[in-house]
Write a protein that holds these residues in place. Structure first.
Motif, PDB file in Angstrom:
ATOM      1  N   UNK A  41       0.808  -1.409  -0.036  1.00  0.00           N
ATOM      2  CA  UNK A  41      -0.168   0.094   0.038  1.00  0.00           C
ATOM      3  C   UNK A  41       0.916   1.283  -0.116  1.00  0.00           C
ATOM      4  N   UNK A  42       0.755   2.107  -1.045  1.00  0.00           N
ATOM      5  CA  UNK A  42       1.337   3.343  -1.104  1.00  0.00           C
ATOM      6  C   UNK A  42       0.524   4.283  -0.499  1.00  0.00           C
ATOM      7  N   UNK A  43       1.137   5.501  -0.143  1.00  0.00           N
ATOM      8  CA  UNK A  43       0.476   6.657   0.423  1.00  0.00           C
ATOM      9  C   UNK A  43      -0.544   7.373  -0.677  1.00  0.00           C
ATOM     10  N   UNK A  44      -0.390   7.070  -2.166  1.00  0.00           N
ATOM     11  CA  UNK A  44      -1.099   7.555  -3.200  1.00  0.00           C
ATOM     12  C   UNK A  44      -2.449   6.842  -3.076  1.00  0.00           C
ATOM     13  N   UNK A  45      -3.531   7.311  -2.841  1.00  0.00           N
ATOM     14  CA  UNK A  45      -4.821   6.585  -2.878  1.00  0.00           C
ATOM     15  C   UNK A  45      -5.718   6.804  -4.020  1.00  0.00           C
ATOM     16  N   UNK A  46      -6.016   6.062  -4.858  1.00  0.00           N
ATOM     17  CA  UNK A  46      -6.948   6.427  -5.994  1.00  0.00           C
ATOM     18  C   UNK A  46      -6.436   7.538  -6.955  1.00  0.00           C
ATOM     19  N   UNK A  47      -5.165   7.402  -7.267  1.00  0.00           N
ATOM     20  CA  UNK A  47      -4.264   8.262  -8.001  1.00  0.00           C
ATOM     21  C   UNK A  47      -4.234   7.661  -9.587  1.00  0.00           C
ATOM     22  N   UNK A  48      -4.263   8.648 -10.375  1.00  0.00           N
ATOM     23  CA  UNK A  48      -4.463   8.373 -11.805  1.00  0.00           C
ATOM     24  C   UNK A  48      -2.976   7.679 -12.525  1.00  0.00           C
ATOM     25  N   UNK A  49      -3.060   7.336 -13.788  1.00  0.00           N
ATOM     26  CA  UNK A  49      -1.843   7.047 -14.043  1.00  0.00           C
ATOM     27  C   UNK A  49      -0.669   7.957 -14.086  1.00  0.00           C
ATOM     28  N   UNK A  50       0.685   7.469 -13.796  1.00  0.00           N
ATOM     29  CA  UNK A  50       1.665   8.310 -13.537  1.00  0.00           C
ATOM     30  C   UNK A  50       3.101   7.632 -13.754  1.00  0.00           C
ATOM     31  N   UNK A  51       4.016   8.174 -13.814  1.00  0.00           N
ATOM     32  CA  UNK A  51       5.304   7.505 -13.995  1.00  0.00           C
ATOM     33  C   UNK A  51       5.729   6.448 -12.859  1.00  0.00           C
ATOM     34  N   UNK A  52       5.145   6.507 -11.570  1.00  0.00           N
ATOM     35  CA  UNK A  52       5.520   5.669 -10.716  1.00  0.00           C
ATOM     36  C   UNK A  52       4.465   4.308 -10.883  1.00  0.00           C
ATOM     37  N   UNK A  53       3.210   4.866 -11.063  1.00  0.00           N
ATOM     38  CA  UNK A  53       2.171   3.759 -11.242  1.00  0.00           C
ATOM     39  C   UNK A  53       1.540   4.171 -12.482  1.00  0.00           C
ATOM     40  N   UNK A  54       1.826   3.143 -13.428  1.00  0.00           N
ATOM     41  CA  UNK A  54       1.298   3.331 -14.881  1.00  0.00           C
ATOM     42  C   UNK A  54       0.054   3.199 -14.948  1.00  0.00           C
ATOM     43  N   UNK A  55      -0.622   2.454 -14.187  1.00  0.00           N
ATOM     44  CA  UNK A  55      -2.384   2.276 -14.363  1.00  0.00           C
ATOM     45  C   UNK A  55      -2.921   3.019 -12.909  1.00  0.00           C
ATOM     46  N   UNK A  56      -2.180   3.660 -12.211  1.00  0.00           N
ATOM     47  CA  UNK A  56      -2.728   4.314 -10.936  1.00  0.00           C
ATOM     48  C   UNK A  56      -2.632   3.317  -9.848  1.00  0.00           C
ATOM     49  N   UNK A  57      -3.393   3.627  -8.847  1.00  0.00           N
ATOM     50  CA  UNK A  57      -3.567   2.912  -7.624  1.00  0.00           C
ATOM     51  C   UNK A  57      -5.019   2.671  -7.391  1.00  0.00           C
ATOM     52  N   UNK A  58      -5.170   1.791  -6.610  1.00  0.00           N
ATOM     53  CA  UNK A  58      -6.780   1.479  -5.851  1.00  0.00           C
ATOM     54  C   UNK A  58      -7.116   2.314  -4.801  1.00  0.00           C
ATOM     55  N   UNK A  60      -6.939   1.569  -1.670  1.00  0.00           N
ATOM     56  CA  UNK A  60      -5.847   1.524  -0.477  1.00  0.00           C
ATOM     57  C   UNK A  60      -4.735   1.969  -0.925  1.00  0.00           C
ATOM     58  N   UNK A  61      -4.364   2.333  -2.109  1.00  0.00           N
ATOM     59  CA  UNK A  61      -3.012   2.639  -2.678  1.00  0.00           C
ATOM     60  C   UNK A  61      -2.211   1.646  -3.246  1.00  0.00           C
ATOM     61  N   UNK A  62      -2.934   0.600  -3.574  1.00  0.00           N
ATOM     62  CA  UNK A  62      -1.908  -0.522  -4.349  1.00  0.00           C
ATOM     63  C   UNK A  62      -1.900  -0.454  -5.623  1.00  0.00           C
ATOM     64  N   UNK A  63      -0.705  -0.946  -6.123  1.00  0.00           N
ATOM     65  CA  UNK A  63      -0.492  -0.378  -7.584  1.00  0.00           C
ATOM     66  C   UNK A  63      -1.339  -1.479  -8.440  1.00  0.00           C
ATOM     67  N   UNK A  64      -2.173  -0.594  -9.288  1.00  0.00           N
ATOM     68  CA  UNK A  64      -3.177  -1.541 -10.312  1.00  0.00           C
ATOM     69  C   UNK A  64      -2.502  -2.347 -11.355  1.00  0.00           C
ATOM     70  N   UNK A  65      -1.595  -2.009 -11.808  1.00  0.00           N
ATOM     71  CA  UNK A  65      -0.901  -2.904 -12.743  1.00  0.00           C
ATOM     72  C   UNK A  65      -0.250  -3.842 -12.305  1.00  0.00           C
ATOM     73  N   UNK A  66       0.470  -3.982 -11.115  1.00  0.00           N
ATOM     74  CA  UNK A  66       0.943  -5.117 -10.576  1.00  0.00           C
ATOM     75  C   UNK A  66      -0.193  -5.954 -10.061  1.00  0.00           C
ATOM     76  N   UNK A  67      -1.157  -5.483  -9.692  1.00  0.00           N
ATOM     77  CA  UNK A  67      -2.302  -6.354  -9.335  1.00  0.00           C
ATOM     78  C   UNK A  67      -3.003  -7.070 -10.489  1.00  0.00           C
ATOM     79  N   UNK A  68      -2.988  -6.340 -11.723  1.00  0.00           N
ATOM     80  CA  UNK A  68      -3.499  -6.962 -12.912  1.00  0.00           C
ATOM     81  C   UNK A  68      -2.781  -7.950 -13.268  1.00  0.00           C
TER      82      UNK A  68
END
Length: 312
Positions: A41-58, A60-68
């Motif tokens: 869980x990252x500090x960014x919650x419900x964030x959009x796509x970025x260089x750190x999280x290509x598909x954003x976060x959910x 609770x702050x989990x990386x969407x691409x990694x979960x997918x």
């Protein structure tokens, strides 16, 4: 090998195989190529796509691409388990029913007819509630309910082949049933089983996603396609595009399996058609050109008859 070569001549089959190859790669190496831990869980919650999280976060702050990427393995393996159970139960029973005699045939038909009337999701929920909330228990139940399809297809092909002359000749010269099945029957049954397995795999993927969507068979926070859809629907006002990623992956996988099943059926028949584009097929236009080999019939055409008459 002839069926496989014919299959590779169909453009849509090559596209479907390429998509399924990517899915298979994600099943094997999805966790290894994930940019982050799917449970971190990252500090960014419900964030959009970025260089750190290509598909954003959910939520609770989990990386969407990694979960997918990680969830692909569990979803596909669960569906594959259901198909394997269905094949192991249905195919041998279908072959046996053709040689089991009247009583054995009647008993097998009643058993599989009973399984056919049971609803997939309800039965899987009941089994999961009885044996424990686990994916293996749910997929075992789905596999049992998938077996009647394999039983009926195998039985239909076996009954048609049993009365052929080469099978009857093999039995007359003393060939065992096992040798007859292995030599003359199985090669004809296998393409039909492959078509049914591709369709069943797509249906099982949807069942796995449905169970995970309902919170059954998968223990949270384990990532799965259906579980991601379920969690994303609660936050549509913040991320209206979030369900697109697992939904698109499911759509591509199930669609590729259905296209592959149709192409296997076409390739096994020996006639490979030149297909139109996707838009033309959606509008109902027929395929124009036959590029496969079609055996010439023994009946002469009028042109041939006139040539033979002139020669005489």
């Amino acid at each position: 090998m002839t069926t496989f070569r014919n299959l590779l001549r169909i453009p849509s089959a090559r596209v479907a195989l390429a998509i399924l190859a990517v899915i298979a790669f994600l099943v094997v190496f999805g966790r290894a190529i994930s940019p982050h831990d799917p449970l971190r869980q990252f500090s960014e919650v419900l964030s959009g796509p970025s260089s750190r999280h290509l598909l954003g976060t959910d939520y609770v702050g989990r990386d969407v691409l990694s979960r997918l990427l990680s969830g692909t393995r569990l979803s596909v393996i669960g569906a594959l388990e259901a198909v394997v159970v269905g094949v192991v139960i249905g195919v041998p029973a279908g072959l046996a029913s053709a040689w089991a005699g009247r009583r054995g045939e009647w008993l097998l038909l009643r058993v599989f007819e009973t399984l056919m009337i049971l609803p997939f999701t309800v039965f899987a929920i009941a089994v999961a509630g009885t044996l424990g909330n686990g994916l293996q228990q749910a997929m075992l139940a789905v596999g049992f309910l998938t077996s009647p399809a394999f039983f009926r297809i195998t039985r239909s092909v076996a009954l048609g082949l049993r009365t052929t002359q080469y099978v009857e000749a093999a039995e007359l010269v003393g060939a065992s049933r096992w040798w007859t099945l292995r030599t003359h029957i199985w090669s004809k049954v296998l393409p039909n089983v492959a078509v049914a397995a591709a369709h069943a795999m797509g249906a099982a993927l949807l069942v796995v996603a449905s169970l995970a969507f309902l919170g059954l068979g998968i223990v949270q926070p384990t990532p799965t396609w259906g579980g991601m859809l379920s969690s994303d629907l609660a936050y549509l006002t913040q991320q209206s595009w979030a369900p697109l990623f697992p939904g698109l992956l499911m759509m591509l996988t199930v669609g590729s399996l259905n296209v592959l099943a149709d192409c296997i059926r076409e390739a096994a028949g020996g006639q490979v058609r030149r297909r139109r584009g996707l838009l033309a097929r959606a509008l109902g236009r027929r395929d124009r050109t036959v590029i496969g080999t079609v055996p010439e019939t023994a009946t002469p055409t009028p042109a041939k008859e006139s040539r033979h008459a002139a020669a005489a």
